[in-house]
Design a protein around this motif. Sequence first.
Motif, PDB file in Angstrom:
ATOM      1  N   ARG A  75       3.534 -44.590 -27.701  1.00  0.00           N
ATOM      2  CA  ARG A  75       3.851 -45.885 -28.305  1.00  0.00           C
ATOM      3  C   ARG A  75       5.128 -46.476 -27.685  1.00  0.00           C
ATOM      4  NH1 ARG A  75       0.305 -46.331 -32.504  1.00  0.00           N
ATOM      5  NH2 ARG A  75      -0.258 -44.415 -33.618  1.00  0.00           N
ATOM      6  N   VAL A  99       5.507 -50.052 -25.533  1.00  0.00           N
ATOM      7  CA  VAL A  99       6.477 -51.101 -25.859  1.00  0.00           C
ATOM      8  C   VAL A  99       7.337 -51.417 -24.642  1.00  0.00           C
ATOM      9  CG1 VAL A  99       8.523 -51.649 -27.232  1.00  0.00           C
ATOM     10  CG2 VAL A  99       6.535 -50.584 -28.323  1.00  0.00           C
ATOM     11  N   GLU A 154       4.052 -61.116 -26.034  1.00  0.00           N
ATOM     12  CA  GLU A 154       4.470 -60.767 -27.402  1.00  0.00           C
ATOM     13  C   GLU A 154       3.243 -60.570 -28.290  1.00  0.00           C
ATOM     14  OE1 GLU A 154       7.185 -63.339 -29.387  1.00  0.00           O
ATOM     15  OE2 GLU A 154       8.642 -63.343 -27.741  1.00  0.00           O
ATOM     16  N   ARG A 155       2.285 -61.453 -28.154  1.00  0.00           N
ATOM     17  CA  ARG A 155       1.080 -61.363 -28.976  1.00  0.00           C
ATOM     18  C   ARG A 155       0.212 -60.182 -28.549  1.00  0.00           C
ATOM     19  NH1 ARG A 155      -0.534 -67.815 -29.842  1.00  0.00           N
ATOM     20  NH2 ARG A 155       1.117 -68.195 -31.381  1.00  0.00           N
ATOM     21  N   LEU A 184       1.398 -57.369 -27.476  1.00  0.00           N
ATOM     22  CA  LEU A 184       2.029 -56.189 -28.075  1.00  0.00           C
ATOM     23  C   LEU A 184       1.603 -56.019 -29.526  1.00  0.00           C
ATOM     24  CD1 LEU A 184       3.943 -53.813 -27.830  1.00  0.00           C
ATOM     25  CD2 LEU A 184       5.839 -55.339 -28.433  1.00  0.00           C
ATOM     26  N   ALA A 185       1.510 -57.117 -30.253  1.00  0.00           N
ATOM     27  CA  ALA A 185       1.055 -57.028 -31.645  1.00  0.00           C
ATOM     28  C   ALA A 185      -0.369 -56.481 -31.717  1.00  0.00           C
ATOM     29  CB  ALA A 185       1.132 -58.401 -32.308  1.00  0.00           C
ATOM     30  N   SER A 186      -1.187 -56.837 -30.744  1.00  0.00           N
ATOM     31  CA  SER A 186      -2.570 -56.347 -30.712  1.00  0.00           C
ATOM     32  C   SER A 186      -2.623 -54.851 -30.399  1.00  0.00           C
ATOM     33  CB  SER A 186      -3.379 -57.110 -29.657  1.00  0.00           C
ATOM     34  OG  SER A 186      -3.439 -58.488 -29.959  1.00  0.00           O
ATOM     35  N   GLU A 224      -0.448 -52.646 -31.472  1.00  0.00           N
ATOM     36  CA  GLU A 224       0.176 -51.860 -32.532  1.00  0.00           C
ATOM     37  C   GLU A 224      -0.865 -51.312 -33.502  1.00  0.00           C
ATOM     38  OE1 GLU A 224       2.870 -54.669 -34.207  1.00  0.00           O
ATOM     39  OE2 GLU A 224       4.428 -54.331 -32.688  1.00  0.00           O
ATOM     40  N   THR A 271      -7.569 -51.988 -25.174  1.00  0.00           N
ATOM     41  CA  THR A 271      -7.236 -53.268 -25.792  1.00  0.00           C
ATOM     42  C   THR A 271      -7.725 -54.429 -24.943  1.00  0.00           C
ATOM     43  OG1 THR A 271      -5.285 -52.211 -26.764  1.00  0.00           O
ATOM     44  CG2 THR A 271      -5.357 -54.614 -26.810  1.00  0.00           C
ATOM     45  N   ARG A 330      -8.266 -58.244 -39.470  1.00  0.00           N
ATOM     46  CA  ARG A 330      -7.053 -58.922 -39.010  1.00  0.00           C
ATOM     47  C   ARG A 330      -7.407 -60.002 -37.988  1.00  0.00           C
ATOM     48  NH1 ARG A 330      -3.178 -54.572 -36.546  1.00  0.00           N
ATOM     49  NH2 ARG A 330      -2.046 -56.510 -36.102  1.00  0.00           N
ATOM     50  N   LEU A 342      -6.016 -61.969 -31.278  1.00  0.00           N
ATOM     51  CA  LEU A 342      -5.191 -62.834 -30.433  1.00  0.00           C
ATOM     52  C   LEU A 342      -5.891 -64.168 -30.210  1.00  0.00           C
ATOM     53  CD1 LEU A 342      -3.090 -61.997 -27.360  1.00  0.00           C
ATOM     54  CD2 LEU A 342      -4.982 -63.596 -27.050  1.00  0.00           C
ATOM     55  N   GLN A 350      -5.206 -66.526 -32.994  1.00  0.00           N
ATOM     56  CA  GLN A 350      -3.878 -67.147 -32.966  1.00  0.00           C
ATOM     57  C   GLN A 350      -3.884 -68.390 -32.071  1.00  0.00           C
ATOM     58  OE1 GLN A 350      -0.557 -64.243 -32.487  1.00  0.00           O
ATOM     59  NE2 GLN A 350      -2.166 -62.706 -32.632  1.00  0.00           N
TER      60      GLN A 350
END
Length: 369
Positions: free
Chosen positions: A28, A32, A54-55, A57-59, A61, A104, A122, A125, A128
Amino acid sequence: MTLSTWTIAQSTAGLSPATSARFDAAVRHEIVQLVDGYKKEAAAYSPATSIMWERILASLEGGKLTRPRLVRLGYDAFAPQRRQEQPAEKRVVLLGCAFELLHTSLLMHDDVIDRDFTRRGRPTLSAQYRDDALAAGQSRPDADHAGHSAAIIAGDLLLAASIAVALRAGASLDHAGAIERSFQLAIHNAGAGELEDLLYSLDHSPAKVQDVLRMEGLKTASYSFRFPLQTGALLAGASPAQAAALADIGGQLGVAYQLIDDVLGTFGDPGKTGKSVDSDLREGKSTILTALAAEQPEFGENLKLLRTHTATLKSLRSALAAADAEPLARQLAKELCDGALFSARQLALPEAVSAQLKDFATLILTRGA
């Protein structure tokens, strides 16, 4: 292509829980660091791309790190007994990261193919970017298109990153070329399986059992099971033949996993699995269930009626149940798991590795229970 998130044993290849947790944390942390590096690079030439990272990275997690753990399992199957050299550990972490980035990437492309804007409850991406477009006053069709277009771009960025990281993991090793080739095959197999899945969904007749097994072996089993194990073994110095034998075990487990996934996608409990029980049927996907049922002519007729909107999902599910598709699929998955464990015994793997493979097989067969 989706491999649903699922819980595996806390220890990895017989490692202590603390050591296993350290491995997960290292993967992990590396992810990052990698994404942060790409984000900072992009900021110099494209602020919009920096935001996309940034988005991304959220995907990334919250995953269970199944593929990195299988890389570690493949490595431990052939590494010298409990050798914990720092350079070797770093390579395993990097290769695990490469498969997580690849996973991913493929999920983002899969969301486009399936026209989905949610995953496991959820927003994706793509959702969003769709919402950004809606907020800017775009029509719904144009906003959907913008969202899917962004997902393709993000998936491409991740795909390129995954290849670069895989190359770093194997750099200067004797088996570097074989590791690169295996990682490339993981990508090629996944693409081939996705293409066949798409083409089967356009056909008026369900694919045959052997066709579905081959397609699922390409689409899911290869990049999620077969090649993580194979590249991990090569990283440890296993011979190509040894690595291929372990990969075959992973291939059988991976297909068994997808067969159970097919079952849960039609007969499962969405509250437990997080999977819709209608989407596979509505989209006309060729699954092991439809392949088994298609041996009965009346099922093919029901499927044609569904595709012309003159039959219901309920009637099609009833036809699958009448054909005993679920128990037959579960039995086939069990036979694959039994075959994988038999092959593992022939390899004389370390006891801890054999135990972990057995745990995987048990978890595959009891998913959704």
